[in-house]
Enzyme design. Structure first.
Site, PDB file in Angstrom:
ATOM      1  N   GLU A  76       0.798  -1.222   0.000  1.00 29.79           N
ATOM      2  CA  GLU A  76       0.000   0.000   0.000  1.00 29.79           C
ATOM      3  C   GLU A  76       0.835   1.278   0.000  1.00 29.79           C
ATOM      4  O   GLU A  76       0.421   2.284  -0.562  1.00 29.79           O
ATOM      5  CB  GLU A  76      -0.947   0.011   1.215  1.00 29.79           C
ATOM      6  CG  GLU A  76      -2.076  -1.003   1.139  1.00 29.79           C
ATOM      7  CD  GLU A  76      -3.091  -0.675   0.050  1.00 29.79           C
ATOM      8  OE1 GLU A  76      -3.234   0.520  -0.312  1.00 29.79           O
ATOM      9  OE2 GLU A  76      -3.737  -1.619  -0.452  1.00 29.79           O
ATOM     10  N   SER A 447     -56.866 -21.083  35.031  1.00 30.65           N
ATOM     11  CA  SER A 447     -56.918 -20.936  36.492  1.00 30.65           C
ATOM     12  C   SER A 447     -55.777 -20.116  37.062  1.00 30.65           C
ATOM     13  O   SER A 447     -55.800 -19.767  38.244  1.00 30.65           O
ATOM     14  CB  SER A 447     -56.923 -22.321  37.145  1.00 30.65           C
ATOM     15  OG  SER A 447     -58.134 -22.983  36.872  1.00 30.65           O
TER      16      SER A 447
END
Length: 776
Positions: A76, A447
């Protein structure tokens, strides 16, 4: 030549002044923090999950292997260590190319210029952007050392597959840290900034190898490696070891936390600011909850029996080799329940695959289905549900055949004293359904609603040892009956509650007044709209598991409700606290009412419908719940320190099957979880254990006398109905208005909000209702 360079340098200086207008100040970079991952921690500081738009792991300069740094510089920016931000010769060459070609700008960026672009500029390739890059690069070089610049670059650059920075990319592609990379691995990663997609080793492996080898050649030319090292590396394969993402241990909990964080901090900060979030979850209990729900549903499926209704990939026109099930997107481990695809169906052996992993099933692994031959059971392309074993058969993992008929389950547990959500399971398989049945699904309670009725009655003066008649009765045009279609005559309220008798609950609701029952329910924090008709007393109302669990925690807390919370504290990336969530507390019922209710709730787990829980040999209380046609099965209960609720059912609201009650389908899951939740807490007691035990014993020993005159707790407006000595067939349920019929799809509630204020007035909406509750 010197004149030309002087002209170029002067021109660049002049242009830099022109194009530097409105550029960011370089001192902003001193405060710059790249987008990082927000991490969630459990109560013991262990990572539970994370959020991020960019997967990035920040490391310092030494976190990059020297061979990686050499590879990046060689490909690079060869003059990185010597230039002052720009390479004049490369910039001049690129400019001359642009002038001659009248085309797009040619690349001439140094590492520092790339950093400037990634941090501050767009990716548009123009001469203007190049000049701005150069200006910023010069400023960066003046303010930072080369090590600092490389570190910023190495943590910022995009390297494909959602990975930013070399550390995250190294962990993804090679399952190791960037400081541990080999030469071939470092060269591969160094080649990716040029084109993360174009040179992706996953999408274009041949291009990736050519790019890697170019990096190796550049390194050899720069004397960074020897010719022999370069040759050996060029001949090596890619060597990828892709890190398959782990399935979150608590995916539904994690999603609830995300929603809460985004509501408070905004999506951008949650996904980019690297927050540290201390949640309330206990990772050990969460893993127990996951196993309990999956094992419980597997047990239910086996009771139901093999249906043989399997999806077939080939039958749907899909390619067997290319097929991928959603379960396979994450790593699977022994002990997991997962979907697999059959690849071979021999009489004594079934072979299948889970992603690329091969598994094998032998006759003992499907014995429960009643089928002896694997070929009669499945065929290639079938999608089966299996439980992965620790055992191996050669190179293949053993698995047992299970069934996924669509039954779902949810579990939620909270700490009684703080409201901390310790565990949350929102369904059976998060990969297939992200719908959270713990917080978003309103289901009929059966219930399990009765504690609200009895709380209202006790607040009005009823006592556990009061006598109530469980006998035929009519309320206007409504003639209810018990689940067993029998009547037990005179019995104490404790026994009526413990045995989940419907007639006593309805009589109590009628006497207290149904509006007072509804008001009591809302005081507990239930936000559902509850229509004012008597059958709600036996569960003809829909509530989320989250609200039920929060309500039940009131009883062991002496009447105090502590709102469920998901998050304890949020800090920024530097550890500075941003927000702490204190428990939200309010009184629902007084201490005496709560302790009287504890007598009833403990009776359920000692000798009532939840008596199986007594095997845990620990102070416990709770209530079962089962709805008409066995559509919903519940168990909600608590120890002195933890309240937990479990629901089992189908999203389609189909029946679970005959006798699949709360005690049968939900209670075993609850017990499996609570066994772990109470471990090491042998000495804990409820706030008034000694007093309550005396009351419980007295109430339980009061004989039930058939034919006893109606006591003061019976509703004087209820009319006895004559019946023969033998039990009559149950009368049909009363017809409800059309808009109260049960829908096919579950209703969705907003996501769990950890901090709740006083119960809000319910919205005007009508709930679907079934009027028959079943005991157990």
């Amino acid at each position: 030549m010197l004149l030309i360079l002087a002209v170029i340098t002067g021109s660049l200086a002049g242009l830099t002044l022109v194009y530097s207008v409105d550029l960011p100040q370089i001192n902003d970079l001193e405060r710059y923090r790249p987008s990082t991952t927000t991490e969630l921690y459990d109560v013991k500081g262990r990572v539970v999950g994370s959020f991020a738009l960019e997967r990035r792991e920040i490391v310092d300069y030494d976190g990059f292997a020297p061979i990686l740094r050499s590879a990046v510089i060689s490909i690079e920016d060869k003059s990185f260590e010597s230039h002052w931000g720009i390479n004049v010769f490369r910039v001049a060459g690129a400019a001359w190319h642009d002038i001659r070609s009248h085309g797009r700008a040619q690349g001439a960026s140094t590492l520092t210029m790339q950093l400037a672009r990634n941090l501050f500029l767009s990716s548009e390739r123009t001469s203007t952007r190049k000049i701005q890059e150069a200006y910023l690069a010069i400023q960066i070089e003046r303010a930072f050392t080369k090590e600092q610049i490389f570190t910023l670059y190495g943590n910022q650059i995009y390297l494909g597959s959602g990975m930013y920075g070399f550390e995250a990319a190294s962990e993804f592609y090679f399952s190791k840290h960037a400081k541990d990379l080999t030469l071939t691995e470092a060269a591969l990663l160094a080649g990716l900034p040029k084109g993360p997609v174009a040179f992706s080793p996953l999408m274009y492996p041949e291009k990736a190898i050519r790019r890697r080898n170019l990096v190796l050649t550049e390194m050899e030319d720069d004397k960074a490696i020897t010719h022999q090292e370069a040759e050996q590396a060029r001949n090596a394969p890619l060597g990828l070891r892709i890190a398959q993402p782990e399935m979150s241990v608590a995916p539904w909990f994690q999603e609830e936390v995300r929603r809460e964080l985004e509501k408070r901090f905004g999506a951008e900060q949650v996904h980019e600011a690297g927050l540290k979030v201390q949640t309330t979850i206990d990772l050990d209990l969460q893993q127990t909850a996951n196993r309990a729900v999956n094992d419980g549903l597997a047990t239910y499926e086996r009771r139901k029996g093999w249906t043989g209704k399997l999806e077939n990939v080939a039958g749907q026109g899909q390619n067997i080799e290319d097929y991928r099930h959603p379960d396979w997107a994450v790593k699977v481990r022994p002990g997991d329940y997962v979907h697999a695809m059959v690849t071979s169906d021999l009489p004594m052996e079934i072979e299948a695959r889970v992603g690329s992993q091969r598994i094998v099933l032998l006759p003992d692994d499907w014995k429960w289905t009643g089928q002896s031959s694997g070929g009669d059971l499945v065929k290639p392309g079938d999608i089966i549900y299996v439980h992965l074993s620790d055992a191996m058969e050669g190179k293949e993992r053993r698995a047992t055949l299970e069934q996924d008929s669509g039954a779902e389950g949810s579990l939620m547990a909270i700490d009684n004293s703080t409201g901390d959500v310790l565990a949350m399971v929102g369904g059976r398989d998060y990969a297939l359904s992200q719908f959270n049945r713990a917080t978003q699904s309103e289901r009929q309670t059966g219930s399990s609603f009765k504690p609200y009725v009895y709380s209202a009655a006790i607040e009005a003066g009823a006592k556990p040892d009061d006598i109530i008649v469980d006998g035929p009765v009519s309320f206007g045009g409504y003639t209810p009956h018990n689940y067993e279609n029998d009547y037990k005559g005179a019995m104490t309220l404790t026994n009526a509650f413990a045995e989940s008798r419907n007639i006593p609950a309805l009589k109590l609701a009628a006497r207290v007044g149904i509006h007072k029952v509804i008001d009591m329910t809302h005081r507990f924090g239930v936000t559902s709209n509850i229509p004012a008709y008597l059958p709600i007393a036996i569960g003809a109302v829909e509530i989320t598991l989250q609200e039920q669990v929060a309500s039940y925690s009131v009883f062991p807390n002496d009447g105090i409700r502590v709102a469920p919370r998901l998050i304890r504290k949020v800090s920024n990336a530097d550890g500075v606290p941003l927000w702490e969530d204190a428990p939200t507390v309010n009184e629902v019922i007084d201490q005496q009412t709560a302790r009287t209710m504890m007598t009833l709730l403990k009776a359920v787990t000692k000798f009532g419908t939840g008596a199986a829980a007594s095997q845990l040999n620990h102070p416990l209380g709770g209530k079962t719940g089962t709805t008409s046609d066995y559509t919903d099965a519940w168990f909600l209960g608590f120890s002195p320190s933890v309240t937990c609720g479990v629901w089992v059912g189908y999203d389609s609201r189909q029946s679970l099957g005959e006798k699949e009650t709360g005690a049968k389908a939900a209670l075993p899951i609850w017990m499996a979880f609570m066994k772990a939740a109470i471990a090491g807490k042998d000495s804990e007691q409820f706030l008034a254990d000694s007093e309550d035990d005396k009351t419980l014993k007295a109430a339980a020993e009061t004989p039930a006398k058939p034919g006893t005159a109606v006591s003061h707790v019976d509703d004087e407006n209820a009319k006895p109905v004559k019946t023969s000595a033998s039990v009559r067939e149950a009368p049909p349920a009363p017809t409800l208005p059309a808009n109260t019929q049960t829908p096919v799809k579950p209703q969705v509630k907003p996501a769990l909000t950890p901090k709740l204020s006083a119960p809000a007035k319910p919205a005007n909406k009508v709930k679907p209702a079934m009027v028959q509750s079943k005991s157990g």
